[in-house]
Motif scaffolding. Structure first.
Motif, PDB file in Angstrom:
ATOM      1  N   LEU A   1       0.856  -1.181   0.000  1.00  0.00           N
ATOM      2  CA  LEU A   1       0.000   0.000   0.000  1.00  0.00           C
ATOM      3  C   LEU A   1       0.892   1.231   0.000  1.00  0.00           C
ATOM      4  CD1 LEU A   1      -2.838   1.248   0.220  1.00  0.00           C
ATOM      5  CD2 LEU A   1      -2.580   1.161   2.708  1.00  0.00           C
ATOM      6  N   VAL A   2       0.885   1.957  -1.103  1.00  0.00           N
ATOM      7  CA  VAL A   2       1.687   3.174  -1.238  1.00  0.00           C
ATOM      8  C   VAL A   2       0.856   4.335  -0.709  1.00  0.00           C
ATOM      9  CG1 VAL A   2       2.974   4.641  -2.822  1.00  0.00           C
ATOM     10  CG2 VAL A   2       2.816   2.184  -3.258  1.00  0.00           C
ATOM     11  N   ALA A   3       1.316   4.947   0.380  1.00  0.00           N
ATOM     12  CA  ALA A   3       0.539   5.986   1.053  1.00  0.00           C
ATOM     13  C   ALA A   3       0.463   7.254   0.207  1.00  0.00           C
ATOM     14  CB  ALA A   3       1.152   6.300   2.415  1.00  0.00           C
ATOM     15  N   ASP A   4      -0.522   8.090   0.513  1.00  0.00           N
ATOM     16  CA  ASP A   4      -0.695   9.348  -0.203  1.00  0.00           C
ATOM     17  C   ASP A   4       0.346  10.386   0.201  1.00  0.00           C
ATOM     18  OD1 ASP A   4      -2.912   8.333  -1.533  1.00  0.00           O
ATOM     19  OD2 ASP A   4      -4.312   9.016   0.016  1.00  0.00           O
ATOM     20  N   GLU A   5       0.820  10.352   1.450  1.00  0.00           N
ATOM     21  CA  GLU A   5       1.777  11.341   1.918  1.00  0.00           C
ATOM     22  C   GLU A   5       3.106  11.203   1.175  1.00  0.00           C
ATOM     23  OE1 GLU A   5       0.320   9.159   3.827  1.00  0.00           O
ATOM     24  OE2 GLU A   5      -1.167  10.297   4.983  1.00  0.00           O
ATOM     25  N   ALA A   6       3.680  12.342   0.791  1.00  0.00           N
ATOM     26  CA  ALA A   6       4.924  12.337   0.015  1.00  0.00           C
ATOM     27  C   ALA A   6       6.027  13.058   0.774  1.00  0.00           C
ATOM     28  CB  ALA A   6       4.705  12.986  -1.347  1.00  0.00           C
ATOM     29  N   ASP A   7       7.244  12.562   0.615  1.00  0.00           N
ATOM     30  CA  ASP A   7       8.430  13.197   1.191  1.00  0.00           C
ATOM     31  C   ASP A   7       9.462  13.361   0.086  1.00  0.00           C
ATOM     32  OD1 ASP A   7      10.313  14.096   3.237  1.00  0.00           O
ATOM     33  OD2 ASP A   7      11.312  12.187   2.858  1.00  0.00           O
ATOM     34  N   ILE A   8      10.071  14.535   0.008  1.00  0.00           N
ATOM     35  CA  ILE A   8      11.090  14.805  -1.012  1.00  0.00           C
ATOM     36  C   ILE A   8      12.434  14.908  -0.300  1.00  0.00           C
ATOM     37  CG2 ILE A   8      11.862  16.378  -2.819  1.00  0.00           C
ATOM     38  CD1 ILE A   8       8.942  17.295  -3.064  1.00  0.00           C
ATOM     39  N   SER A   9      13.336  14.006  -0.622  1.00  0.00           N
ATOM     40  CA  SER A   9      14.672  14.005  -0.040  1.00  0.00           C
ATOM     41  C   SER A   9      15.682  14.413  -1.105  1.00  0.00           C
ATOM     42  CB  SER A   9      15.023  12.620   0.515  1.00  0.00           C
ATOM     43  OG  SER A   9      14.978  11.646  -0.512  1.00  0.00           O
ATOM     44  N   ALA A  10      16.684  15.186  -0.698  1.00  0.00           N
ATOM     45  CA  ALA A  10      17.709  15.682  -1.621  1.00  0.00           C
ATOM     46  C   ALA A  10      19.075  15.548  -0.972  1.00  0.00           C
ATOM     47  CB  ALA A  10      17.427  17.137  -1.989  1.00  0.00           C
ATOM     48  N   ASP A  11      20.066  15.121  -1.762  1.00  0.00           N
ATOM     49  CA  ASP A  11      21.429  14.930  -1.268  1.00  0.00           C
ATOM     50  C   ASP A  11      22.314  16.062  -1.783  1.00  0.00           C
ATOM     51  OD1 ASP A  11      20.501  12.588  -0.162  1.00  0.00           O
ATOM     52  OD2 ASP A  11      21.175  11.338  -1.830  1.00  0.00           O
ATOM     53  N   PHE A  12      22.937  16.793  -0.845  1.00  0.00           N
ATOM     54  CA  PHE A  12      23.825  17.911  -1.171  1.00  0.00           C
ATOM     55  C   PHE A  12      25.211  17.644  -0.609  1.00  0.00           C
ATOM     56  CE2 PHE A  12      19.702  19.923  -1.530  1.00  0.00           C
ATOM     57  CZ  PHE A  12      19.870  20.863  -2.543  1.00  0.00           C
ATOM     58  N   ARG A  13      26.223  18.269  -1.214  1.00  0.00           N
ATOM     59  CA  ARG A  13      27.558  18.239  -0.629  1.00  0.00           C
ATOM     60  C   ARG A  13      27.540  18.992   0.695  1.00  0.00           C
ATOM     61  NH1 ARG A  13      28.680  19.008  -6.031  1.00  0.00           N
ATOM     62  NH2 ARG A  13      28.817  21.272  -5.746  1.00  0.00           N
ATOM     63  N   GLU A  14      28.393  18.552   1.613  1.00  0.00           N
ATOM     64  CA  GLU A  14      28.415  19.161   2.945  1.00  0.00           C
ATOM     65  C   GLU A  14      28.604  20.672   2.870  1.00  0.00           C
ATOM     66  OE1 GLU A  14      30.216  16.121   6.125  1.00  0.00           O
ATOM     67  OE2 GLU A  14      31.546  16.462   4.414  1.00  0.00           O
ATOM     68  N   LYS A  15      29.514  21.106   2.017  1.00  0.00           N
ATOM     69  CA  LYS A  15      29.808  22.527   1.921  1.00  0.00           C
ATOM     70  C   LYS A  15      28.579  23.317   1.497  1.00  0.00           C
ATOM     71  CE  LYS A  15      31.903  23.979  -1.673  1.00  0.00           C
ATOM     72  NZ  LYS A  15      32.879  24.278  -2.751  1.00  0.00           N
ATOM     73  N   ALA A  16      27.735  22.714   0.642  1.00  0.00           N
ATOM     74  CA  ALA A  16      26.574  23.427   0.133  1.00  0.00           C
ATOM     75  C   ALA A  16      25.534  23.683   1.221  1.00  0.00           C
ATOM     76  CB  ALA A  16      25.944  22.642  -1.010  1.00  0.00           C
ATOM     77  N   LEU A  17      25.592  22.944   2.324  1.00  0.00           N
ATOM     78  CA  LEU A  17      24.604  23.098   3.392  1.00  0.00           C
ATOM     79  C   LEU A  17      25.108  23.986   4.519  1.00  0.00           C
ATOM     80  CD1 LEU A  17      23.260  19.436   3.656  1.00  0.00           C
ATOM     81  CD2 LEU A  17      22.338  21.342   2.344  1.00  0.00           C
ATOM     82  N   ARG A  18      26.188  24.706   4.271  1.00  0.00           N
ATOM     83  CA  ARG A  18      26.793  25.519   5.326  1.00  0.00           C
ATOM     84  C   ARG A  18      25.833  26.568   5.871  1.00  0.00           C
ATOM     85  NH1 ARG A  18      32.401  29.037   4.591  1.00  0.00           N
ATOM     86  NH2 ARG A  18      32.436  29.966   6.694  1.00  0.00           N
ATOM     87  N   TYR A  19      25.074  27.202   4.987  1.00  0.00           N
ATOM     88  CA  TYR A  19      24.183  28.285   5.404  1.00  0.00           C
ATOM     89  C   TYR A  19      22.707  27.877   5.408  1.00  0.00           C
ATOM     90  CZ  TYR A  19      28.363  31.056   4.448  1.00  0.00           C
ATOM     91  OH  TYR A  19      29.638  31.547   4.440  1.00  0.00           O
ATOM     92  N   VAL A  20      22.433  26.610   5.177  1.00  0.00           N
ATOM     93  CA  VAL A  20      21.038  26.156   5.087  1.00  0.00           C
ATOM     94  C   VAL A  20      20.470  25.963   6.487  1.00  0.00           C
ATOM     95  CG1 VAL A  20      19.512  24.319   4.271  1.00  0.00           C
ATOM     96  CG2 VAL A  20      21.427  25.077   2.863  1.00  0.00           C
ATOM     97  N   ARG A  21      19.253  26.444   6.681  1.00  0.00           N
ATOM     98  CA  ARG A  21      18.545  26.285   7.946  1.00  0.00           C
ATOM     99  C   ARG A  21      17.125  25.793   7.655  1.00  0.00           C
ATOM    100  NH1 ARG A  21      23.019  26.733   8.880  1.00  0.00           N
ATOM    101  NH2 ARG A  21      24.116  28.113  10.342  1.00  0.00           N
ATOM    102  N   LEU A  22      16.480  25.281   8.681  1.00  0.00           N
ATOM    103  CA  LEU A  22      15.095  24.841   8.533  1.00  0.00           C
ATOM    104  C   LEU A  22      14.208  26.014   8.136  1.00  0.00           C
ATOM    105  CD1 LEU A  22      14.667  22.416  11.583  1.00  0.00           C
ATOM    106  CD2 LEU A  22      15.230  21.862   9.226  1.00  0.00           C
TER     107      LEU A  22
END
Length: 353
Positions: free
Chosen positions: A228-249
């Motif tokens: 059973l494939v649920a309706d709720e969706a999640d989008i995951s993305a893989d970035f290089r560590e350096k690219a996430l230096r300034y990323v916040r929630l």
């Protein structure tokens, strides 16, 4: 202008263009990171019966969308109905057993009262004969016989008390707290629960996949028969560590799906994973095994984050749909502008590949 001069100018222009592109990619990796390594995933539940049984009928079809609580298929309920009836009879029998024990306890108490009266009478008679035997008005033999009967009466009284305690232990507590009744009611609840399990329903809304089931098939508890494939969706993305230096929630993001070229969806960063598998150490008792590489520049480590769309999809995408994610980690209009240009170019390129 001579050919050598034209060639030199072209070389200079190429060098300048390379330097500008190199600077742009350095800045873009920090202030407007983008990755094509993203995908949409949906929770997948394995549909399996909780009890053994033969399929009576199937109420849905493969790839059909179902709502939470909707009936999927039904097992033959007759064995479970019989089990419920048997548990009801056992509960009734438990009540009758308690009634029999109550009657036996009452009889034992009556025997105890009779033994108590006999023992009391023999106690008084033995006391009288004891005084008379001292004055030699009765024989010692009569006194000893009476004393023996008194001791036998006392033993019978003790046995009656032990019998009452034995029956009371078998009877247990009165009312709803009685152990025998609680066991019978628990067995009845289990039987009713298994009867309910004969109907397999969807735990959540979603789409059935790989349903290969027909009436008459015998299923074992815990063996999956569909997904059973649920309706709720999640989008995951893989970035290089350096690219996430300034990323916040809650930072802004844009998403382009391969299945929907040209359509850019607004999104928000909802979570950043705490680590990756390479950072997990198993306490297996072995010594450390340092990674060995002969490369001067090692591959960049990638970290995973999750984004959530702020607008609805025009159609339901399957779990595993590929996507490209653009982040806007800095409050800069210029960075946002170039980031939106990047994702717009990517959305157009999706028409090609």
């Amino acid at each position: 202008m001579t050919p050598d001069q034209r060639f030199a100018r072209r070389v200079q222009a190429a060098i300048v263009l390379f330097v500008l592109l190199f600077a742009y990619f350095l800045a873009a990796d920090l202030w407007m990171p983008i990755t094509p390594q993203a995908q949409l995933t949906r929770p997948v539940l394995r549909i399996a019966p909780r009890v053994d049984g033969q399929v009576l009928d199937v109420a849905v079809a493969n790839n059909q969308h179902v709502e939470a609580g909707q009936l999927l298929f039904r097992l033959d309920p007759e064995p479970f109905r019989l089990a419920v009836h048997s548990a009801e009879l056992a509960l009734e029998q438990a009540g009758q057993d308690n009634s029999q024990l109550d009657a036996a306890i009452a009889a034992a108490r009556a025997e105890q009262a009779a033994a108590q009266a006999s023992a009391t009478e023999l106690q008084r008679e033995a006391a009288r004969l004891g005084r008379l035997v001292q004055s030699q008005h009765v024989s010692r033999q009569l006194y000893e016989q009476t004393e023996s009967r008194r001791q036998a009466a006392q033993a019978k009284l003790a046995a009656a008390g032990a019998r009452i305690r034995e029956l009371s232990a078998q009877r247990g507590a009165d009312g709803a707290d009685n152990l025998r009744l609680r066991q019978a009611r628990n067995a009845l609840e289990q039987a009713r629960l298994q009867l309910g399990y004969s109907e397999v329903r969807a735990e959540r809304g979603g789409t059935l996949s790989n349903l290969q089931l027909s009436s008459g098939a015998f299923l074992h508890a815990g063996n999956p028969v569909a997904a059973l494939v649920a309706d709720e969706a999640d989008i995951s993305a893989d970035f290089r560590e350096k690219a996430l230096r300034y990323v916040r929630l809650e930072d802004g993001a844009s998403v382009v799906f391969d299945a929907l070229p040209g359509h850019i969806f607004d999104a928000r960063v909802t979570a950043i994973d705490a680590g990756v598998k390479e950072g997990q150490l198993d306490a297996n008792g072995d010594l450390a095994a340092p990674a060995v590489s002969d490369r001067w520049v090692r591959d960049a480590q990638r970290q995973r984050l999750h984004v959530s769309l702020t607008e609805a999809l025009p159609l339901v995408l399957p779990s595993g749909a590929k996507a490209t994610v653009q982040l806007y980690p800095r409050d800069s209009r210029l960075a946002d502008l170039f980031g939106r240009l990047q994702i717009a170019v990517i959305s157009i390129l999706h028409y090609v590949y």
